[in-house]
Write an enzyme that holds these catalytic residues in place. Structure first.
Site, PDB file in Angstrom:
ATOM      1  N   ASP A 242       0.802  -1.139   0.036  1.00  0.00           N
ATOM      2  CA  ASP A 242       0.118   0.055  -0.024  1.00  0.00           C
ATOM      3  C   ASP A 242       0.947   1.263  -0.065  1.00  0.00           C
ATOM      4  O   ASP A 242       0.598   1.979  -0.799  1.00  0.00           O
ATOM      5  CB  ASP A 242      -0.702   0.137   1.365  1.00  0.00           C
ATOM      6  CG  ASP A 242      -2.249  -0.424   1.261  1.00  0.00           C
ATOM      7  OD1 ASP A 242      -2.763  -0.358   0.148  1.00  0.00           O
ATOM      8  OD2 ASP A 242      -2.646  -0.829   2.099  1.00  0.00           O
TER       9      ASP A 242
ATOM     10  N   ILE B  63      -4.791   0.604  -2.475  1.00  0.00           N
ATOM     11  CA  ILE B  63      -5.214  -0.522  -2.769  1.00  0.00           C
ATOM     12  C   ILE B  63      -6.723  -0.534  -1.881  1.00  0.00           C
ATOM     13  O   ILE B  63      -6.632  -0.675  -0.838  1.00  0.00           O
ATOM     14  CB  ILE B  63      -4.412  -1.940  -2.189  1.00  0.00           C
ATOM     15  CG1 ILE B  63      -3.170  -1.760  -2.918  1.00  0.00           C
ATOM     16  CG2 ILE B  63      -5.447  -3.300  -2.537  1.00  0.00           C
ATOM     17  CD1 ILE B  63      -2.191  -3.014  -2.795  1.00  0.00           C
ATOM     18  N   ASP B  64      -7.804  -0.379  -2.549  1.00  0.00           N
ATOM     19  CA  ASP B  64      -9.139  -0.464  -1.841  1.00  0.00           C
ATOM     20  C   ASP B  64      -9.519  -1.957  -1.887  1.00  0.00           C
ATOM     21  O   ASP B  64      -9.072  -2.682  -2.805  1.00  0.00           O
ATOM     22  CB  ASP B  64     -10.030   0.533  -2.588  1.00  0.00           C
ATOM     23  CG  ASP B  64     -11.348   0.369  -1.711  1.00  0.00           C
ATOM     24  OD1 ASP B  64     -11.198   0.638  -0.281  1.00  0.00           O
ATOM     25  OD2 ASP B  64     -12.467   0.054  -2.322  1.00  0.00           O
TER      26      ASP B  64
ATOM     27  N   GLU C 237      -4.122   7.210   2.011  1.00  0.00           N
ATOM     28  CA  GLU C 237      -4.418   6.608   3.103  1.00  0.00           C
ATOM     29  C   GLU C 237      -3.722   6.429   4.013  1.00  0.00           C
ATOM     30  O   GLU C 237      -3.523   6.284   5.323  1.00  0.00           O
ATOM     31  CB  GLU C 237      -5.166   5.247   2.565  1.00  0.00           C
ATOM     32  CG  GLU C 237      -5.873   4.531   3.638  1.00  0.00           C
ATOM     33  CD  GLU C 237      -6.445   3.349   3.581  1.00  0.00           C
ATOM     34  OE1 GLU C 237      -6.686   2.892   2.122  1.00  0.00           O
ATOM     35  OE2 GLU C 237      -7.132   2.510   4.438  1.00  0.00           O
TER      36      GLU C 237
ATOM     37  N   THR D 170      -8.509  -4.304   0.752  1.00  0.00           N
ATOM     38  CA  THR D 170      -7.184  -4.718   1.077  1.00  0.00           C
ATOM     39  C   THR D 170      -7.574  -6.322   1.210  1.00  0.00           C
ATOM     40  O   THR D 170      -6.668  -7.196   1.217  1.00  0.00           O
ATOM     41  CB  THR D 170      -6.205  -4.053   2.052  1.00  0.00           C
ATOM     42  OG1 THR D 170      -7.298  -2.988   2.540  1.00  0.00           O
ATOM     43  CG2 THR D 170      -5.154  -3.854   1.707  1.00  0.00           C
TER      44      THR D 170
ATOM     45  N   ASP E 192      -6.320   5.977  -2.786  1.00  0.00           N
ATOM     46  CA  ASP E 192      -6.364   4.946  -2.086  1.00  0.00           C
ATOM     47  C   ASP E 192      -5.579   3.895  -2.772  1.00  0.00           C
ATOM     48  O   ASP E 192      -5.868   3.312  -3.908  1.00  0.00           O
ATOM     49  CB  ASP E 192      -7.849   4.465  -1.946  1.00  0.00           C
ATOM     50  CG  ASP E 192      -7.924   3.205  -0.793  1.00  0.00           C
ATOM     51  OD1 ASP E 192      -6.867   2.617  -0.527  1.00  0.00           O
ATOM     52  OD2 ASP E 192      -8.884   3.028  -0.474  1.00  0.00           O
TER      53      ASP E 192
ATOM     54  N   ASP F 254     -11.539   6.878  -0.277  1.00  0.00           N
ATOM     55  CA  ASP F 254     -12.248   5.808  -0.980  1.00  0.00           C
ATOM     56  C   ASP F 254     -13.390   6.379  -1.706  1.00  0.00           C
ATOM     57  O   ASP F 254     -13.739   5.802  -2.876  1.00  0.00           O
ATOM     58  CB  ASP F 254     -13.257   5.188   0.106  1.00  0.00           C
ATOM     59  CG  ASP F 254     -12.609   4.486   1.091  1.00  0.00           C
ATOM     60  OD1 ASP F 254     -11.788   3.741   0.682  1.00  0.00           O
ATOM     61  OD2 ASP F 254     -12.664   4.612   2.229  1.00  0.00           O
TER      62      ASP F 254
HETATM   63  C1  2IP Z   1     -12.256  -0.425   2.900  1.00  0.00           C
HETATM   64  C2  2IP Z   1     -12.644  -1.345   1.961  1.00  0.00           C
HETATM   65  C3  2IP Z   1     -13.780  -1.914   2.464  1.00  0.00           C
HETATM   66  C4  2IP Z   1     -14.900  -1.110   2.767  1.00  0.00           C
HETATM   67  C5  2IP Z   1     -14.411  -0.108   3.640  1.00  0.00           C
HETATM   68  C6  2IP Z   1     -13.378   0.638   3.114  1.00  0.00           C
HETATM   69  O1  2IP Z   1     -11.072   0.235   2.397  1.00  0.00           O
HETATM   70  O2  2IP Z   1     -13.398  -0.842   0.768  1.00  0.00           O
HETATM   71  O3  2IP Z   1     -14.169  -3.194   1.675  1.00  0.00           O
HETATM   72  O4  2IP Z   1     -15.977  -2.216   3.764  1.00  0.00           O
HETATM   73  O5  2IP Z   1     -15.590   0.852   3.619  1.00  0.00           O
HETATM   74  O6  2IP Z   1     -12.774   1.718   3.835  1.00  0.00           O
HETATM   75  P1  2IP Z   1     -16.988  -2.864   2.761  1.00  0.00           P
HETATM   76  O7  2IP Z   1     -16.389  -4.071   1.918  1.00  0.00           O
HETATM   77  O8  2IP Z   1     -17.695  -3.469   4.021  1.00  0.00           O
HETATM   78  O9  2IP Z   1     -17.913  -2.048   2.013  1.00  0.00           O
HETATM   79  P2  2IP Z   1      -9.615  -0.338   2.637  1.00  0.00           P
HETATM   80  O10 2IP Z   1      -9.498  -1.764   2.058  1.00  0.00           O
HETATM   81  O11 2IP Z   1      -8.592   0.372   1.649  1.00  0.00           O
HETATM   82  O12 2IP Z   1      -9.295  -0.483   4.035  1.00  0.00           O
HETATM   83 CA    CA Z   2     -10.105   1.943   1.070  1.00  0.00          CA
END
Ligand code: 2IP
Ligand code: CA
Length: 359
Positions: free
Chosen positions: A55, A157-158, A78, A160, A155, A297
């Site tokens: 990341d 890697i969203d 992030e 993760t 972000d 995000d």
């Molecule tokens: C996270 C990721 C999660 C999401 C959460 C984000 O970011 O996208 O999947 O939760 O809101 O902050 P959900 O999958 O329940 O929607 P990261 O992976 O960068 O921490």
């Molecule tokens: Ca994210």
């Protein structure tokens, strides 16, 4: 020579996707990614959290590449750039134009793993031209765009967790509940003055499986005033799906409200992925009642929604006071998207009214 900052950001997103793919596909790096050792069994000097290193490396690489070309732009992400190793040393992951320095810095963080450090540094310093996302369609930006007045949220890697687990579950033909498809690299440009998103890129590194790995899907959108709204999406906006995507942790009350309004509710991971599904028309909306997303995000995906005349609204204001307020990116002290969100593909305010009436 790139045409403008958006083209530079598209290439940066592809370099980020390359690093994300390398960490999963390389036989030396992959074990580092999946073996989350407990404190007792791991070598205390070893970097505890390789996924965080991936990341941070991506974030710092984008910072360096874009900062070089556009030094006036304020770039935030992030992650912070500092690692503390088992010896208590704080190491800043800093990228310069010197590949050897990057290697040495990574060797320190990775407790002497020079093979990993060299693999990663080679990717960081590679010149990447993105072949996806129809760059030729990028428009000229307004002459008066003042880059000292814009900021960038990254972000790296969203989703993760999906990146590590990678267990793919597909419940609907076009929407995955979990897995690598839910992973996205998100980059957003916003106006520091009024907080409005101006441009965004969503790069989905694991979109298409090939014989040798994966190809990206790249979606970009620009929304600078009423006169400049452009994306690389097909012109035809798609039909209504009557599908709503939500997080698996969404409140029962909201799920019921959506079902009562006739929506099929589909659970899926990744905030960026769920907004992407709305943008490309695989779902009509994404509702999240909790404060679990952050500016990194949503900034990029939000700009693309605005470019297609959709929007990203605070769900709390809609439910409590029937107030339609778009998220904004101006307050740099508070990174969380307080009050939840509702992503809409079209300017269909009646959906907001319907939700208000169901409160
Ligand atoms: C996270 C990721 C999660 C999401 C959460 C984000 O970011 O996208 O999947 O939760 O809101 O902050 P959900 O999958 O329940 O929607 P990261 O992976 O960068 O921490
Ligand atoms: Ca994210």
């Amino acid at each position: 020579m790139v045409k403008n900052i958006i083209e530079a950001l598209v290439h940066a997103s592809e370099k980020a996707a390359n690093i994300a793919r390398l960490c999963r596909q390389n036989e030396h790096l992959f074990p580092l990614l999946v073996e989350e050792k407990s404190a007792e069994e791991s070598n205390p000097r070893f970097v505890k959290d390789f996924k965080t290193l991936a990341d941070v490396l991506i974030q710092q690489t984008i910072r360096y590449d874009i900062g070089n070309l556009y030094p006036l732009v304020n770039i935030q992400g992030e992650e912070t750039a500092t690692f503390t190793n088992g010896l208590g040393e704080s190491i800043d992951l800093e990228i310069t134009d010197n590949q050897e320095n990057t290697i040495e810095c990574l060797v320190k963080i990775l407790d002497g793993d020079r093979v990993a450090a060299e693999l990663l540094a080679a990717e960081v310093h590679r010149t990447v031209i993105c072949e996806h996302g129809d760059i030729d369609a990028l428009p000229d930006l307004p002459d008066n765009l003042d880059l000292s007045g814009v900021g960038i949220w990254i972000d790296p890697i969203d989703a993760t967790q999906e990146y590590i687990k990678a267990e793919m579950i597909r419940k609907y033909p076009k929407i995955c509940a979990s897995g690598l498809e839910c992973v996205t690299v998100l980059i957003g440009l916003y106006d520091k003055g009024n907080g409005k998103p101006l441009a965004g890129i969503i790069n989905q590194p694991f979109n298409e499986k090939t014989d040798t790995g994966y190809n990206s899907k790249v979606i970009w959108g620009i929304c600078m005033g009423d006169d400049l709204k452009v994306t690389n999406l097909p012109k035809e906006g798609g039909k209504n799906t009557k599908l709503a995507v939500v997080s698996s942790s969404e409140d029962e009350k909201y799920i019921k409200a959506l079902r009562d309004l006739g929506y099929t509710v589909v659970f899926s991971a990744g905030a960026g992925y769920k907004i992407l599904k709305v943008i490309i028309g695989d779902a009509d909306l994404f509702l999240l009642s909790k404060n679990t997303t952050f500016k990194w995000d949503t900034c990029g995906p939000h700009a693309i929604l605005n470019a297609i005349d959709g929007g990203l609204f605070k769900i709390e204001d809609i439910i409590e006071s029937n107030n339609i307020i778009e998220l904004d990116y101006s307050d740099e002290r508070d990174n969380s998207n307080e009050g939840g969100l509702l992503a809409l593909r079209r300017n269909e305010k009646h959906i907001l009214q319907d939700l208000y009436s169901k409160k």
